[in-house]
Scaffold this active site. Structure first.
Site, short mmCIF file in Angstrom:
data_model
loop_
_atom_site.label_atom_id
_atom_site.label_comp_id
_atom_site.label_asym_id
_atom_site.label_seq_id
_atom_site.Cartn_x
_atom_site.Cartn_y
_atom_site.Cartn_z
N PHE A 207 0.77 -1.28 0.00
CA PHE A 207 -0.01 0.15 -0.11
C PHE A 207 0.84 1.07 0.21
O PHE A 207 0.38 2.21 -0.44
CB PHE A 207 -1.01 0.09 1.36
N LYS A 208 2.09 1.19 0.43
CA LYS A 208 3.04 2.23 0.54
C LYS A 208 3.12 2.98 -0.99
O LYS A 208 3.40 4.43 -0.97
CB LYS A 208 4.33 1.99 1.05
N ASP A 209 2.79 2.02 -1.96
CA ASP A 209 3.05 2.69 -3.42
C ASP A 209 1.84 3.87 -3.58
O ASP A 209 2.03 4.68 -4.46
CB ASP A 209 2.92 1.63 -4.48
#
Length: 497
Positions: free
Chosen positions: A113-115
């Site tokens: 999810f950091k993307d």
């Protein structure tokens, strides 16, 4: 005319900061975090949002926070971020399995999810540097519990005018996470493992960012620091978008009626991902409860139960390493709101955390956290959840998502609340192949990591992501190890100070 939103530090020293400057700085000079002077509310209806693509929705939300960016600047950042790096045009698809809605946040280039935020942060930052006539190179300094590091490295690799240095705990990330980082290409990238845990890495980074002497030295050599961690407001705001998007998808699919409230379940360690959902609620998104899911490092669960935040406890290495955190940095932003934006009170609580490892909020503050429900999942429960979801829904989830699902089931049993619920699915199961496959059958522990990748593909019928294929035979390019008290010296060596 749109309201100008300015930023201030949760600890009071800095005020009236434009969003571009807050993004460039990352951390305020007094050690506080930048927050908007007020949380804006939506200026279009949710009905209007229904017609929008992810990129269009991102613009409508981010423009309310980043008011010193022009429309053209912001749209360029968004379009460069949310492009073919994502393997699906929806960017964050909402998948229904049984009665759970999984918001898949792992379709970006590093399958976590950091993307969602780190694919836009480099563009926001380089645009902000131009706007503010910054001639220095920006040195991104980041601590990671596994996912932020790779996503930041991928985002900033070979971006002109930047360098990136990532610290991670040597024993505290999965094999795939480590391989993703240590094989990172790019002339401006450096990856260092530390002997210690994530909190040691995060504290080290904060100390370096707060070092006034070092800041002067850096400036003389043409450098300045910023951070890609979720302490940076440029990381937090893009995360608000996907909660709004998930609500809009539910409406479009006629799963909910207009204005119907939903619950959101977020597996979190650093509190940033669930704070973004809280901001979405404050903006006017119909959210009922924010369900905060912890692993065995259940410092947030204890906080919501008791009103005491206490990091004085054993640090547990779990199968959901991105949540192996005892100091939830972003909680400071919530604390600040709970004190009615009292910077002195916030600062005193944070000082208490630094000196004694704990703080206690007032009963008045505790009354204001009813929006949140906290629970945790043990290692055994997490493993059982992966297996159970696969057997009943034919859907393979990673350990962090499993923590969320298990906590959601506990919440349902405890409250009998049948509100439609979105679970933030924060990583691809391929990122944690060993933990996931052992959950299905302990015998898989005999296999190598990449053998497990192939077995997972066969079993799940999910295509092996590009992010995994490209590290299979990639060369290790980063092998520096340091003690946690040597981080500053290591940074100085890299920058030639």
């Amino acid at each position: 005319m749109m309201n100008t939103i300015l930023y201030k530090s949760t600890r009071g020293l800095e005020k009236n900061i434009e969003s571009s400057k807050a993004i460039l700085k990352g951390l305020a000079e007094d050690g506080g975090l930048f927050v908007p002077e007020q949380i804006p509310t939506f200026d279009i209806t949710i009905e209007e949002m229904k017609q929008m693509s992810y990129q269009e929705l991102a613009y409508e939300i981010m423009k309310l926070y980043f008011t010193d960016f022009t429309e053209d600047e912001l749209k360029q950042c968004i379009n460069k971020a949310y492009d073919s790096k994502f393997d699906t045009p929806e960017i964050a698809p909402l998948v229904k399995k049984d009665d759970v809605f999984y918001l898949e946040l792992f379709h970006g280039s590093t399958i976590a999810f950091k993307d969602m935020a780190l694919s836009i942060l480099p563009h926001l930052m380089t645009t902000a540097a131009k706007k503010n006539n910054i001639k220095n190179d920006i040195v991104i300094l980041t601590a990671t519990s596994g996912d932020t590091g790779k996503a930041a490295l991928a985002g900033f690799a070979d971006v002109e005018g930047t360098q990136i240095i990532v610290f991670y705990p040597k024993e505290g990330v999965s094999h795939i996470q480590e391989k993703q980082m240590v094989t990172q290409k790019g002339d401006n990238t450096k990856v260092i493992s530390i002997k210690g845990n994530f909190d040691d890495a995060q504290n080290g980074v904060k100390d370096i960012l707060n070092d006034v002497e070092l800041r002067k030295e850096m400036n003389e050599k043409g450098y300045q620091f910023s951070s890609a961690n979720s302490i940076n407001i440029g990381r937090l705001v893009p995360q608000i978008v996907y909660y709004v998007y998930s609500y809009v998808q539910l409406l479009k699919n006629e799963e909910i009626k207009p204005k119907e409230k939903i619950n959101v379940v977020v597996p979190t360690g650093n509190f940033g991902n669930i704070l973004a959902a809280y901001y979405a609620k404050q903006m006017g998104l119909p959210i009922n409860r924010l369900i905060c899911a912890s692993n065995e490092n259940k410092v947030l669960f204890d906080f919501f139960q008791t009103g005491t935040y206490d990091k004085n406890r054993d640090f547990v290495l779990t199968s959901s390493p991105s949540m192996d955190i005892l100091i939830s940095s972003n909680l400071e932003r919530l604390i600040y709101l709970l004190t009615d934006q009292d910077a002195e009170e916030t600062k005193a609580l944070m000082e208490s955390l630094k000196t004694s490892g704990k703080y206690v909020i007032t009963s008045k503050m505790k009354e204001k956290i009813n929006d949140f429900y906290g629970q945790f999942s043990s290692e055994e429960e997490t493993s059982n959840t992966i297996k159970k979801v696969f057997e009943t829904s034919d859907y393979l989830i990673d350990p962090h998502t499993a923590v969320g699902v298990n906590v959601y089931h506990k919440y349902m049993r405890e409250t009998q609340d049948v509100t439609k619920t979105v679970v933030a699915s924060t990583a691809s199961p391929y990122k944690f192949t060993r933990s996931v496959m052992i959950a299905l059958d302990e015998a898989y522990n005999e296999k190598s990591d990449f053998e497990l990748v192939d077995i997972m593909a066969e079993k799940s019928q999910i295509k092996i992501p590009q992010a995994i294929e490209e590290i299979r035979n990639a060369q290790v390019l980063h092998d520096t190890v340091c003690e946690s008290n040597q981080m500053k010296d290591t940074v100085k060596d890299i920058l030639g100070l």
